[in-house]
Design a protein around this motif. Structure first.
Motif, PDB file in Angstrom:
ATOM      1  N   LYS A  36       0.841  -1.189   0.000  1.00 43.28           N
ATOM      2  CA  LYS A  36       0.000   0.000   0.000  1.00 43.28           C
ATOM      3  C   LYS A  36       0.880   1.244   0.000  1.00 43.28           C
ATOM      4  O   LYS A  36       1.776   1.381   0.847  1.00 43.28           O
ATOM      5  N   ILE A  53       0.333   5.201   0.242  1.00 40.12           N
ATOM      6  CA  ILE A  53      -0.719   6.145   0.592  1.00 40.12           C
ATOM      7  C   ILE A  53      -0.133   7.510   0.958  1.00 40.12           C
ATOM      8  O   ILE A  53       0.771   7.594   1.805  1.00 40.12           O
ATOM      9  N   GLU A  94      -2.518  -1.293  -3.397  1.00 39.48           N
ATOM     10  CA  GLU A  94      -3.355  -0.116  -3.199  1.00 39.48           C
ATOM     11  C   GLU A  94      -2.522   1.150  -3.375  1.00 39.48           C
ATOM     12  O   GLU A  94      -1.462   1.287  -2.760  1.00 39.48           O
ATOM     13  N   CYS A 129      -3.088   5.239  -3.091  1.00 38.48           N
ATOM     14  CA  CYS A 129      -4.050   6.235  -2.618  1.00 38.48           C
ATOM     15  C   CYS A 129      -3.366   7.582  -2.384  1.00 38.48           C
ATOM     16  O   CYS A 129      -2.359   7.659  -1.677  1.00 38.48           O
ATOM     17  N   GLU A 130      -3.908   8.614  -2.999  1.00 33.82           N
ATOM     18  CA  GLU A 130      -3.418   9.982  -2.835  1.00 33.82           C
ATOM     19  C   GLU A 130      -1.944  10.116  -3.201  1.00 33.82           C
ATOM     20  O   GLU A 130      -1.194  10.851  -2.560  1.00 33.82           O
ATOM     21  N   LYS A 185      -6.945   5.205  -5.813  1.00 35.32           N
ATOM     22  CA  LYS A 185      -7.831   6.274  -5.370  1.00 35.32           C
ATOM     23  C   LYS A 185      -7.090   7.616  -5.332  1.00 35.32           C
ATOM     24  O   LYS A 185      -5.977   7.705  -4.812  1.00 35.32           O
ATOM     25  N   CYS A 233      -5.555   9.555  -7.486  1.00 43.10           N
ATOM     26  CA  CYS A 233      -4.277   9.718  -8.187  1.00 43.10           C
ATOM     27  C   CYS A 233      -4.589  10.494  -9.467  1.00 43.10           C
ATOM     28  O   CYS A 233      -4.687   9.915 -10.559  1.00 43.10           O
TER      29      CYS A 233
END
Length: 230
Positions: A8, A10, A33, A35-36, A60, A62
């Protein structure tokens, strides 16, 4: 990286790209994952061969992600979630989802482009069982030709599709077991009530929920409590 099963990334706002040359070779990675990662421009190159065991991919917020991975997504992906990635969604015709025979759950959210009809006829694989569309702010219609072949589809969720006012004239797949509408156009909500114009299109669905109100079947919380005898 044979022991890596989950990765992940993030909130890494200066992360631009993955290393080249096959460095990210994780044959047993199952979940990825992103994210941002607001500066990220591309997905791992050759991820279809470097990440052969990947089954869950979630991306998410991006916003600069626009490059599709060369060779496409890994063939074993079962869960794909892409939210808040307008540039990547605009390039969706290159995703090659029809070749992903294992894909069962697809979520696409935060689509701000001028996309008035969805999905395209050749976009989704017939293996899809769950489809979720959220924040499709320009969506005006669901394309029946893009849905009719989804013989395994059991769950359809539409959230914040504020311009969607009616369902396809020929209805929704007969396999559907659950339909959820959240914060959609008021006209659509009315049409999907038992006396509404779209009711004949959805009356075969056992569970229908509109803005947390169970129109047919039990609310998910009620189902959970009932399983304990309440």
């Amino acid at each position: 990286l044979t022991s890596l099963h989950c990765l992940k990334i993030i909130g890494c706002h200066k992360f631009i790209s993955f290393p080249e040359g096959g460095i990210l070779h994780a044959p047993n990675l199952r979940e990825l994952e992103l994210c941002e990662a607001t500066a990220l421009e591309s997905l791992p190159m050759h991820m279809h061969s470097l990440l052969p065991s990947l089954t869950e991919l979630r991306i998410k917020s991006c916003a600069n992600l626009k490059s599709f991975p060369e060779g496409g997504f890994p063939s074993n992906i079962k869960v794909l979630s892409i939210r808040g990635c307008d540039k990547l969604v605009a390039d969706r015709n290159r995703w090659g989802l029809r070749t992903l025979a294992s894909l069962s759950s697809l979520e696409i959210g935060g689509c701000e482009e001028e996309l008035e009809s969805f999905p395209e006829e050749t976009f989704l694989p017939s293996s899809i069982t769950s489809l979720s569309l959220s924040y499709f702010t320009q969506l005006k219609s669901l394309d029946y030709k893009g849905l009719e072949h989804l013989s395994s589809l059991t769950e359809l969720k539409l959230s914040t599709c504020t311009k969607l006012q009616f369902l396809p004239e020929k209805g929704l797949p007969s396999s559907l077991q659950c339909l959820e509408l959240w914060h959609c156009h008021e006209t659509l909500n009315k049409r999907c009530q038992e006396q509404g114009e779209d009711w004949p299109k959805i009356c075969h669905i056992p569970n229908i929920e509109i803005d947390e109100v169970a129109i047919r079947g039990l609310h998910p919380i009620a189902k959970f409590l009932s399983s304990f005898g309440f």
